[in-house]
Design a protein around this motif. Structure first.
Motif, PDB file in Angstrom:
ATOM      1  N   ALA A 181      73.301 -42.636  -4.094  1.00 12.15           N
ATOM      2  CA  ALA A 181      74.198 -41.903  -3.395  1.00 12.15           C
ATOM      3  C   ALA A 181      73.183 -41.104  -4.067  1.00 12.15           C
ATOM      4  N   LEU A 182      73.510 -41.179  -5.362  1.00  5.88           N
ATOM      5  CA  LEU A 182      72.161 -39.562  -6.437  1.00  5.88           C
ATOM      6  C   LEU A 182      70.888 -39.615  -6.208  1.00  5.88           C
ATOM      7  N   GLY A 183      70.245 -40.764  -5.619  1.00  2.00           N
ATOM      8  CA  GLY A 183      68.803 -41.446  -4.910  1.00  2.00           C
ATOM      9  C   GLY A 183      68.948 -40.096  -3.485  1.00  2.00           C
ATOM     10  N   ILE A 184      68.685 -40.540  -3.123  1.00  2.00           N
ATOM     11  CA  ILE A 184      69.561 -40.768  -1.947  1.00  2.00           C
ATOM     12  C   ILE A 184      68.989 -38.768  -1.806  1.00  2.00           C
ATOM     13  N   ARG A 185      70.330 -38.238  -2.250  1.00  2.00           N
ATOM     14  CA  ARG A 185      69.973 -36.553  -2.368  1.00  2.00           C
ATOM     15  C   ARG A 185      69.115 -36.412  -2.720  1.00  2.00           C
ATOM     16  N   SER A 186      68.439 -37.432  -4.029  1.00  2.00           N
ATOM     17  CA  SER A 186      67.426 -36.886  -5.070  1.00  2.00           C
ATOM     18  C   SER A 186      67.618 -35.420  -5.742  1.00  2.00           C
ATOM     19  N   GLY A 187      69.037 -35.490  -6.696  1.00  2.00           N
ATOM     20  CA  GLY A 187      69.582 -34.565  -7.504  1.00  2.00           C
ATOM     21  C   GLY A 187      70.509 -34.250  -7.250  1.00  2.00           C
ATOM     22  N   LEU A 188      71.724 -32.972  -7.368  1.00  2.00           N
ATOM     23  CA  LEU A 188      72.512 -32.548  -7.742  1.00  2.00           C
ATOM     24  C   LEU A 188      72.666 -31.031  -6.988  1.00  2.00           C
ATOM     25  N   GLN A 189      71.959 -30.716  -5.906  1.00  2.00           N
ATOM     26  CA  GLN A 189      71.691 -29.555  -6.214  1.00  2.00           C
ATOM     27  C   GLN A 189      72.680 -29.258  -4.346  1.00  2.00           C
ATOM     28  N   HIS A 190      72.853 -28.129  -3.934  1.00  2.00           N
ATOM     29  CA  HIS A 190      73.714 -28.029  -2.834  1.00  2.00           C
ATOM     30  C   HIS A 190      73.395 -29.294  -1.589  1.00  2.00           C
ATOM     31  N   ARG A 191      72.136 -28.616  -1.245  1.00  2.00           N
ATOM     32  CA  ARG A 191      71.860 -29.832   0.042  1.00  2.00           C
ATOM     33  C   ARG A 191      70.912 -30.776  -0.526  1.00  2.00           C
ATOM     34  N   PRO A 192      70.941 -31.692  -0.320  1.00  2.00           N
ATOM     35  CA  PRO A 192      70.220 -32.578   0.235  1.00  2.00           C
ATOM     36  C   PRO A 192      68.343 -32.467   0.507  1.00  2.00           C
ATOM     37  N   ILE A 193      67.990 -33.331  -0.001  1.00  2.00           N
ATOM     38  CA  ILE A 193      66.263 -33.519   0.029  1.00  2.00           C
ATOM     39  C   ILE A 193      66.306 -33.190   1.431  1.00  2.00           C
ATOM     40  N   ASN A 194      64.718 -32.272   1.869  1.00  2.00           N
ATOM     41  CA  ASN A 194      64.526 -31.676   2.890  1.00  2.00           C
ATOM     42  C   ASN A 194      62.813 -31.638   2.873  1.00  2.00           C
ATOM     43  N   PRO A 195      62.505 -31.477   3.995  1.00  2.00           N
ATOM     44  CA  PRO A 195      61.028 -31.294   3.884  1.00  2.00           C
ATOM     45  C   PRO A 195      60.826 -29.609   3.257  1.00  2.00           C
ATOM     46  N   ALA A 196      61.663 -28.777   3.343  1.00  2.00           N
ATOM     47  CA  ALA A 196      60.992 -27.907   3.058  1.00  2.00           C
ATOM     48  C   ALA A 196      61.274 -27.211   1.466  1.00  2.00           C
ATOM     49  N   MET A 197      62.254 -28.886   0.681  1.00  2.00           N
ATOM     50  CA  MET A 197      62.422 -28.720  -0.938  1.00  2.00           C
ATOM     51  C   MET A 197      60.977 -30.002  -1.590  1.00  2.00           C
ATOM     52  N   VAL A 198      59.825 -29.677  -0.738  1.00  2.00           N
ATOM     53  CA  VAL A 198      58.881 -30.298  -1.158  1.00  2.00           C
ATOM     54  C   VAL A 198      57.613 -29.624  -0.391  1.00  2.00           C
ATOM     55  N   SER A 199      57.753 -28.650   0.189  1.00  2.00           N
ATOM     56  CA  SER A 199      57.403 -27.349   0.680  1.00  2.00           C
ATOM     57  C   SER A 199      55.728 -27.413  -0.478  1.00  2.00           C
ATOM     58  N   PHE A 200      54.797 -26.772  -0.146  1.00  2.00           N
ATOM     59  CA  PHE A 200      54.041 -26.473  -1.477  1.00  2.00           C
ATOM     60  C   PHE A 200      53.000 -25.263  -0.800  1.00  2.00           C
ATOM     61  N   SER A 201      52.990 -25.755   0.453  1.00  2.00           N
ATOM     62  CA  SER A 201      51.622 -24.735   1.091  1.00  2.00           C
ATOM     63  C   SER A 201      51.888 -23.697   1.770  1.00  2.00           C
ATOM     64  N   GLN A 202      50.928 -23.231   2.534  1.00  2.00           N
ATOM     65  CA  GLN A 202      50.802 -22.167   3.717  1.00  2.00           C
ATOM     66  C   GLN A 202      50.165 -23.723   5.334  1.00  2.00           C
ATOM     67  N   ASP A 203      49.242 -24.339   4.198  1.00  2.00           N
ATOM     68  CA  ASP A 203      48.865 -25.185   5.332  1.00  2.00           C
ATOM     69  C   ASP A 203      50.143 -26.404   5.759  1.00  2.00           C
ATOM     70  N   ARG A 204      50.191 -26.169   7.022  1.00  2.00           N
ATOM     71  CA  ARG A 204      51.360 -27.249   7.409  1.00  2.00           C
ATOM     72  C   ARG A 204      51.124 -29.244   7.556  1.00  2.00           C
TER      73      ARG A 204
END
Length: 632
Positions: A181-204
């Motif tokens: 469960a922890l690995g699927i959420r990738s942490g204890l943050q409010h929301r489970p991991i999603n693409p926005a969480m690993v976005s880092f650039s203005q290049d899509r």
């Protein structure tokens, strides 16, 4: 436990395969990284995404194992199940990663929802793959077959499990549940991991590197639940406030105060109705990058010449990157949304506003003419349900000179269209013509043009042929007096292969557009214009005074110094651009504003003013959902 060891092997293999693929893709696209420091977000973010997806996939056999232990049952079925489950899900991971380079070359992103949407058009897609990407397609299929054999050989299982409870094993399985469960959420943050969480650039495209392709496809399919709600993607505002903003843009003095259709307004015409024909030619994938008159490559010499003889738009922008999106804007004036174009959405298949419906009510014959199969992108269904009386497609051609993967050549298309226009009729005609020669795999008749480059089947050569064919058609219309009796528009649906190192690559939305009629004085229009402005403008040029729900501008009644704006949908991001600022709405992330430097992103502003951009995005979704974009 042997089965627990196989589960561990499954997870490690999946992690190794996805990590190797990401490293190779990053190495391939390394030149697009602004610095080596971006490798960290790609690799670490990718590790989080991979672990999350693999644990989601592995949770099914884990729960099965737990059930066998708890209920003290035979594991024969489970053994047969994982015998296929482990290899096939790993093969699925490998297949999507193998398909990724080809997809990036075509769409500048990892496989996404488009990968699934194209499955409904297997003929066109298979033709594109085998004619444009034959070697890579065969390689993908061959390697997929090889890894299938390997994984089936690797995951051999016992036919049954012990029927008695194994307490140490049961305890371990129970302990694994919170770990999963922890690995699927990738942490204890409010929301489970999603693409926005690993976005880092203005290049899509770079922002998709931390993802894996199966994850992105599944996430996009999951996101389809948002089809009718931009509010769940970009954030919300009170409906009354949103409607007020949209109505103020239209002009409160024009509104008809229809509660069911809040954007319904009286649209005056700039000329008296004279029953002229309307001919719209939509050119496939013809971006400004190919038009030297717009600062592009010298590929469209004929179009450059027509720029001097027409109402020529210097700063016209498409609303999206797909044909369905362009046709949506051109024929309905509808704002873009993060959902699919309305051509494909169920609530828009009937009683959705289109200029075909409006013109049919004004006594026009209405026809859509295409060189391919009109069921593609649901064009036939949408158009016939919303005002087009006739659809002519590939199946209706008695003869043709050339047939490619996407249908007959542009010349054959224009010959068919001219024959239709020449048929005697007591009614004026609205004819929408959609070309297809400029489309992967870029097939067109030989010995028609001087090639721009070798080999022949390239986008530049296909554009040159498209330019040749539309010029031939325009000359034929002029010689036969159609410029006296018609308003003719030529416009692109979108640019080819939209890509760039930006959240929204604005220059790739720049498209050519022109309007020709004997009573329209040629001039070059430097105003910032959106595709949604074309339909209201054309109605005005035909002298059609109507009550309609379109939110675009009638350019004939706007000063040449007007403050323009353009709205562009790029994946899940939406840009609202005016002459000074470009605001980017992003899903599950902070919206951003940039100064507008030559219609491109400039310096990021500290405060993003999102009220106007958000209102436009929300209105489109709301109007579709409430079926409020229609005639009374």
């Amino acid at each position: 436990m042997r089965h627990l060891k196989q589960l561990t092997l499954y997870l490690l293999l999946g992690l190794l395969l996805l990590s190797f693929s990401r490293i190779m893709l990053t190495w391939w696209q390394y030149d697009r990284l602004s610095s080596a420091s971006q490798l960290g977000p790609i690799l670490m973010g990718g590790l989080r995404i991979d672990i999350s997806l693999l644990l989601q996939l592995a949770s099914i056999p884990l729960l099965c194992l737990l059930g066998i232990q708890l209920f003290n049952t035979s594991g024969g079925f489970f053994s047969r199940f994982v015998r296929h489950y482990y290899p096939l899900t790993l093969v699925l991971l490998v297949f999507f990663e193998l398909a990724t380079p080809t997809f990036i070359m075509e769409y500048d992103t990892r496989p996404d929802r488009l990968f699934i949407e194209y499955l409904v058009s297997p003929k066109e897609v298979l033709g594109m793959l085998f004619n444009g990407y034959l070697l890579s397609t065969l390689l993908i299929l061959g390697l997929t077959g090889l890894v299938t054999w390997f994984f089936y050989h690797l995951f051999k299982t016992d036919r049954s499990l012990k029927s008695h409870i194994c307490w140490p094993g049961l305890s371990l399985l129970v302990l694994l549940i919170p770990v999963f469960a922890l690995g699927i959420r990738s942490g204890l943050q409010h929301r489970p991991i999603n693409p926005a969480m690993v976005s880092f650039s203005q290049d899509r495209m770079l922002n998709t590197l931390p993802l894996n392709s199966l994850y992105q496809v599944l996430y996009d399919v999951y996101q389809m639940r948002h089809e009718a709600s931009a509010a769940k993607i970009y954030g919300s505002m009170p409906t009354d406030d949103m409607l007020t903003i949209i109505q103020n843009q239209i002009g409160p003095d024009k509104l008809l105060n229809n509660q069911q259709i809040p954007s319904l307004h009286k649209a005056p015409a700039s000329v008296t109705k004279i029953n002229k024909n309307l001919i719209i030619v939509v050119e496939e994938s013809l971006g400004a990058q190919f038009v030297s008159a717009l600062g592009g490559r010298p590929v469209t010499r004929h179009l450059d010449q027509w720029a001097e003889k027409s109402w020529w738009f210097e700063r016209l922008y498409a609303t999206g990157t797909r044909s369905a999106r362009g046709l949506e804007a051109i024929t309905t004036g509808f704002l873009p949304t993060p959902a699919r174009a309305v051509l494909k959405l169920p609530k828009a298949q009937q009683d959705f506003f289109s200029i075909a419906e409006l013109l049919a009510d004004e006594g026009y014959e209405t026809a859509f003419i295409y060189g391919g199969e009109s069921h593609f992108d649901n064009m036939r269904g949408f158009f016939l349900g919303n005002g087009f009386q006739t659809v002519i497609d590939q199946n209706d051609y008695q003869s043709y000179e050339f047939m490619g993967n996407w249908g007959v050549s542009d010349e054959d298309l224009f010959n068919q269209a001219f024959d239709y226009l020449n048929r005697p009729s007591d009614q004026p005609k609205f004819t929408l013509i959609f070309t297809s020669s400029n489309h992967t795999p870029f097939e067109f008749p030989e010995n028609k043009i001087e090639l721009y480059e070798q080999p022949p089947q390239t986008v530049n050569n296909a554009v040159r042929y498209a330019d040749y064919a539309v010029n031939k058609f325009l000359n034929k219309l002029e010689q036969n007096g159609f410029f006296k009796t018609s308003v003719v528009m030529v416009v692109a649906d979108h640019d080819a292969r939209v890509q760039g190192a930006q959240l929204v690559p604005v220059p790739h939305f720049h498209i050519p557009g022109l309007i020709i009629s004997d009573d329209i004085k040629p001039f070059k229009d430097h105003r910032l214009v959106s595709q949604i402005d074309l339909a209201p403008t054309l109605m005005s040029l035909l002298g059609i005074e109507s009550a309609n729900p379109m939110t675009g501008y009638d350019l004939t009644q706007k000063p040449l110094t007007m403050p323009g704006r353009a709205i562009m949908q790029y994946g899940k991001n939406q840009a609202y651009m005016n002459d000074d600022v470009i605001t980017i709405l992003r899903p599950d992330a902070q919206h951003l504003s940039f100064t507008n430097i030559n219609d491109n992103l400039g310096i990021q502003l500290d405060q993003a003013d999102t009220e106007l951009p958000l209102a436009h995005a929300l209105f489109a979704s709301w109007a579709y959902d409430q079926q409020a974009y229609r005639l009374p």
